[in-house]
Design a protein around this motif. Structure first.
Motif, PDB file in Angstrom:
ATOM      1  N   SER A 458     -10.761  -2.997  -6.468  1.00  0.00           N
ATOM      2  CA  SER A 458     -10.711  -1.464  -6.832  1.00  0.00           C
ATOM      3  C   SER A 458     -10.042  -0.551  -6.047  1.00  0.00           C
ATOM      4  CB  SER A 458     -12.168  -1.030  -7.354  1.00  0.00           C
ATOM      5  OG  SER A 458     -12.868  -0.658  -5.909  1.00  0.00           O
ATOM      6  N   ASN A 467      -7.398   7.546  -2.140  1.00  0.00           N
ATOM      7  CA  ASN A 467      -7.670   7.283  -3.358  1.00  0.00           C
ATOM      8  C   ASN A 467      -9.061   6.404  -3.545  1.00  0.00           C
ATOM      9  OD1 ASN A 467      -5.297   8.000  -4.588  1.00  0.00           O
ATOM     10  ND2 ASN A 467      -4.081   6.430  -3.361  1.00  0.00           N
ATOM     11  N   ASN A 469     -12.888   5.816  -4.619  1.00  0.00           N
ATOM     12  CA  ASN A 469     -13.335   6.461  -6.031  1.00  0.00           C
ATOM     13  C   ASN A 469     -14.492   5.156  -6.266  1.00  0.00           C
ATOM     14  OD1 ASN A 469     -14.078   7.173  -8.608  1.00  0.00           O
ATOM     15  ND2 ASN A 469     -12.077   6.797  -9.580  1.00  0.00           N
ATOM     16  N   THR A 470     -15.640   5.874  -6.343  1.00  0.00           N
ATOM     17  CA  THR A 470     -16.873   5.042  -6.542  1.00  0.00           C
ATOM     18  C   THR A 470     -16.929   4.717  -8.075  1.00  0.00           C
ATOM     19  OG1 THR A 470     -18.191   7.125  -6.903  1.00  0.00           O
ATOM     20  CG2 THR A 470     -18.080   6.085  -4.890  1.00  0.00           C
ATOM     21  N   THR A 471     -16.439   5.096  -8.943  1.00  0.00           N
ATOM     22  CA  THR A 471     -16.411   4.970 -10.580  1.00  0.00           C
ATOM     23  C   THR A 471     -16.434   3.395 -10.908  1.00  0.00           C
ATOM     24  OG1 THR A 471     -15.719   7.038 -11.126  1.00  0.00           O
ATOM     25  CG2 THR A 471     -15.654   5.397 -12.863  1.00  0.00           C
ATOM     26  N   LYS A 477     -22.664   1.084  -4.075  1.00  0.00           N
ATOM     27  CA  LYS A 477     -21.884   1.945  -4.501  1.00  0.00           C
ATOM     28  C   LYS A 477     -21.892   3.159  -3.198  1.00  0.00           C
ATOM     29  CE  LYS A 477     -21.227   3.377  -8.504  1.00  0.00           C
ATOM     30  NZ  LYS A 477     -21.147   4.151  -9.636  1.00  0.00           N
ATOM     31  N   GLN A 481     -19.254   5.524  -1.033  1.00  0.00           N
ATOM     32  CA  GLN A 481     -19.354   7.176  -0.780  1.00  0.00           C
ATOM     33  C   GLN A 481     -19.328   7.431   0.651  1.00  0.00           C
ATOM     34  OE1 GLN A 481     -19.706   9.171  -3.462  1.00  0.00           O
ATOM     35  NE2 GLN A 481     -19.116  10.859  -1.873  1.00  0.00           N
ATOM     36  N   ILE A 484     -15.911   7.766   1.660  1.00  0.00           N
ATOM     37  CA  ILE A 484     -15.281   8.957   1.032  1.00  0.00           C
ATOM     38  C   ILE A 484     -15.606  10.264   1.892  1.00  0.00           C
ATOM     39  CG2 ILE A 484     -15.386  10.664  -1.129  1.00  0.00           C
ATOM     40  CD1 ILE A 484     -15.916   8.137  -2.765  1.00  0.00           C
TER      41      ILE A 484
END
Length: 763
Positions: A458, A467, A469-471, A477, A481, A484
């Motif tokens: 990912s 870029n 993203n935890t989605t 997860k 974060q 980020i």
């Protein structure tokens, strides 16, 4: 020897061999008996690997039988079946598994088509490995039993296994015989797949056959079986592997590129790797076979490791093995063959000596600017592959991350994006740990590989931090974060980014800085914090670091439980990671206050700095044993930085977390090791400690014992007649009490007094 022998040929006594120019009949009147030396029928097992092999074998057999039934001249040869003749019985030494599977197919087709078992010799197949297997086959082949099963499965032959197990002659203990279980498992699958094949096809057109070799005349017998099972590892010969592999990938468009390159440009490059990998000048012509073998080993090691990456990428299993099953599954996907080809093409872009240096531009043991600290001496995955070395889970996942990156980028250039990509992976996998006493031990295991790789996939290869993203992340997860949040600290500020990377690369942190809050600091302040943090852990003893951190509160972390109370830990040389990266955040508020101070100046005189902070904060620990730890006179108590504390506030200190080791009350410890010599000479040192679930006491040589409880010493083995103003007798406990403001200073002059005491005498 005849290449067209079938199972029925053996069972119906129809085997001939040529001797000189004469055709000689071999007498096999009693069929086939699997000998005791053989293993159980393993091809019927239900594990993932065997199930795959069995399914593929049955499909191959069914395919050739169906084509033969439709008029094709195709046949399938199953290679050699070796064995010897004893008492007119064929004893197979190699071919047991194939013969048993064929027997099950013949048995089912004869059953389905109402063909005579006796006329076709199907009653002459037996196992001698276990009595239960022998009895099962004997019962299964009785005419009256077969007829009853036929009647009960007339409308649905696929119920055959269930019907067999419900027969009155079926012994329930057979459920535990591996051969019986295997035969029934295979029979169930055969009944579903072979219902469209006729027994007549199998008998008349002979689409499945094998070579037959009788070995009696060579005097080998059972010994051959032992030798045959030590023939060597599968795929050990690179040429054999290539031939097998080319067959696996033959239907792929990319196969021609692989075939051309593995004997072309890749071979040339790996030959150069081979020559360059020797540290001294070598004469290849003197021993070309040695270098050829080494070249083959390098290529095969490389294929093996890339295949491992693809195995976990596709979530095929949890226990990678480089074998026919894994290779067949993995490379049934053309995409995986293309990845293998692509990575080969990229790797040959550098020479061997360039690969020696390549990862030195990416990884370092400790912090080094523009590198990723990995807290181990070195990591060069390419050389580890070439040397066929074992990889730790940490190394494996960093390698897999690198492979993913270079495949996406189609480049092996070392860029800042590549380093950021691997840094995120390092931090992510370092977070996957478990609290274990005084360390955070890696919790990485192959069960997690696919989940971790999905996170790796990912990540963007362009500006990986920006870029994030935890989605798309479903596994741990929160660890993404953290990254980020880290990116939000520096974003486009390269100077600030370097500072964040420097502090997280410290060996006590290993990328995990979630316990630290840097959001409010300027770059200059962050520079001061970073410099002071490195200086603190470089120049200051762990005992004094503990004292400094205690100035901002008791941060000790829980590391377990015992009969003495919970274990708690302050930190120790080489073991600070357990404290600073604790997911329970015990240290967070302490460093919040400490960093406020660090941010203002570079500290050069650590001793003065620490003692000043201690003097400002020590009174907050009044009436606590920690007051003594902060006091510079008694700080040696912190030589043992692990302690237990029970509900009565009784404390024992340990150097390592084990009740088997000797442990001490902190004040007993000080007296035993650090009291003045004139005091220590009165102490029975060997008894002044404890082990297991006992609390320690201070033992004097005359038998007097002292136990610290809160701010008192309880003194045992003194008669009531003992009289001293400092000690008060307590009737309830039948002992003397010494109440203290200072448990150490006030006892020092009284040790000699107590030691002079003799029973029934006054002092």
């Amino acid at each position: 020897m005849n290449i067209n022998y079938t199972l029925l040929d053996i069972l119906t006594n129809n085997i001939f061999v040529w001797k000189n120019i004469a055709k000689e009949h071999i007498q096999i009147e009693n069929g086939i008996e699997i000998p005791m030396i053989q293993r159980d029928y393993a091809q019927g097992r239900n594990d993932e690997k065997t199930a795959y092999i069995r399914e593929k074998f049955l499909k191959d057999l069914h395919s050739v039988m169906r084509e033969s039934q439709n008029g094709s001249d195709k046949y399938l040869n199953l290679d050699f079946v070796y064995g010897y003749i004893e008492n007119s019985t064929f004893i197979p030494l190699d071919g047991q598994q194939r013969l048993t599977t064929l027997y099950i197919i013949y048995w089912f087709l004869a059953f389905k088509d109402d063909v005579s078992f006796y006329e076709n010799g199907l009653h002459l197949f037996s196992y001698k490995t276990r009595q239960s297997a022998k009895e099962f086959l004997k019962s299964l082949n009785k005419d009256e039993n077969i007829e009853k099963i036929r009647i009960e499965t007339e409308e649905n032959t696929q119920k055959i296994v269930c019907t067999i197990k419900n027969q009155p002659w079926y012994n329930l203990n057979w459920d535990y015989d591996p051969t019986v279980k295997g035969i029934l498992q295979t029979l169930e699958e055969v009944s579903k797949l072979f219902s469209d094949i006729s027994f007549e096809t199998l008998k008349e057109k002979r689409p499945v056959n094998f070579h037959f070799l009788q070995i009696n005349e060579y005097g080998l017998g059972d010994n051959l079986y032992i030798k045959m099972n030590a023939r060597g590892k599968p795929l050990a010969d690179f040429e054999n592997f290539k031939a097998s592999f080319e067959n696996v990938i033959s239907s792929h468009k990319s196969s021609k590129f692989f075939i051309e390159k593995i004997d072309g440009v890749w071979l040339d490059a790996f030959w150069k790797f081979t020559i360059e990998s020797f540290n001294k000048t070598v004469d290849v012509e003197q021993d070309v076979s040695k270098f050829t073998k080494r070249c083959d080993e390098l290529m095969l090691s490389f294929i093996r490791k890339i295949t491992e990456y693809l195995y976990y990428k596709d979530n095929i299993g949890r226990n990678y093995q480089f074998n026919d099953v894994a290779i067949d599954i993995i490379y049934s996907k053309e995409e995986n063959l293309q990845i293998l080809i692509q990575i080969f093409d990229l790797v040959i872009g550098l020479g061997y000596n360039e690969w020696v240096d390549y990862f030195g531009d990416i990884f370092s043991e400790k912090f080094q600017k523009d590198r990723i600290a990995i807290n181990q001496p070195s990591l060069n995955p390419i050389l580890k592959i070439f040397n066929n070395d074992n990889f730790s889970h940490f190394e494996n996942l960093l390698l897999f991350g690198w492979l993913n990156y270079i495949a996406k980028a189609d480049s092996i250039n070392v860029t800042s994006d590549l380093k950021d990509f691997l840094r995120i992976i390092r931090n992510y996998i370092n977070n996957i740990n478990q609290k274990n006493k005084t360390s955070l031990d890696s919790e990485l295991r192959t069960d997690y590989y696919n989940d971790i790789l999905n996170t790796v996939f990912s990540l963007s290869i362009s500006n990986p931090f920006q870029n994030l993203n935890t989605t798309p992340v479903s596994f741990r997860k929160e660890y993404i974060q953290y990254e980020i949040a880290k990116y939000n600290l520096f974003q486009d500020d390269i100077f600030r980014k370097d500072l964040i990377f420097k502090i997280e690369d410290h060996s006590t942190l290993r990328g995990l800085i979630f316990n630290f809050d840097f959001t409010s600091y300027t770059n200059d302040e962050l520079q001061n914090i970073t410099d002071n943090f490195y200086s603190l852990y470089r120049e200051v003893s762990y005992q004094d670091i503990i004292r400094l951190l205690l100035c901002f509160g008791d941060y000790s972390i829980n590391v377990g439980y015992s009969n003495l109370g919970e274990f708690r830990f302050f930190g120790q040389k080489g073991k600070w990671h357990r404290v600073l990266a604790s997911p329970d955040e015990e240290i967070k508020s302490n460093f919040e206050e400490l960093f406020k101070i660090f941010s203002k100046e570079n500290i050069s005189d650590w001793q003065n700095f620490i003692e000043t902070k201690v003097s400002e904060n020590i009174e907050s620990y009044k009436d606590s044993w920690l007051w003594y730890c902060l006091n510079p006179k008694y700080k040696t108590i912190l030589d043992h930085p692990i302690y237990t504390k029970n509900y009565e506030n009784k404390v024992e200190i340990f150097y390592n977390q084990s009740l088997n080791s000797y442990h001490h009350n902190p004040f007993v410890f000080w007296f035993r090791y650090h009291s003045p010599q004139n005091v220590r000479i009165h102490i029975n040192e060997s008894d002044s400690c404890a082990q297991y679930s006992n609390f320690s006491r201070l033992h004097l040589k005359n038998g007097v014992e002292l136990e610290q409880i809160n701010n008192s010493w309880v003194v045992y083995n003194l008669d009531k007649e003992f009289n001293h103003s400092s000690f008060k007798f307590e009737e309830e406990r039948n002992c003397y009490i010494l109440s203290c403001e200072n448990l150490i200073d006030e006892l020092i002059p009284l040790v000699e007094v107590l030691n002079l005491y003799e029973s029934n005498s006054d002092i």
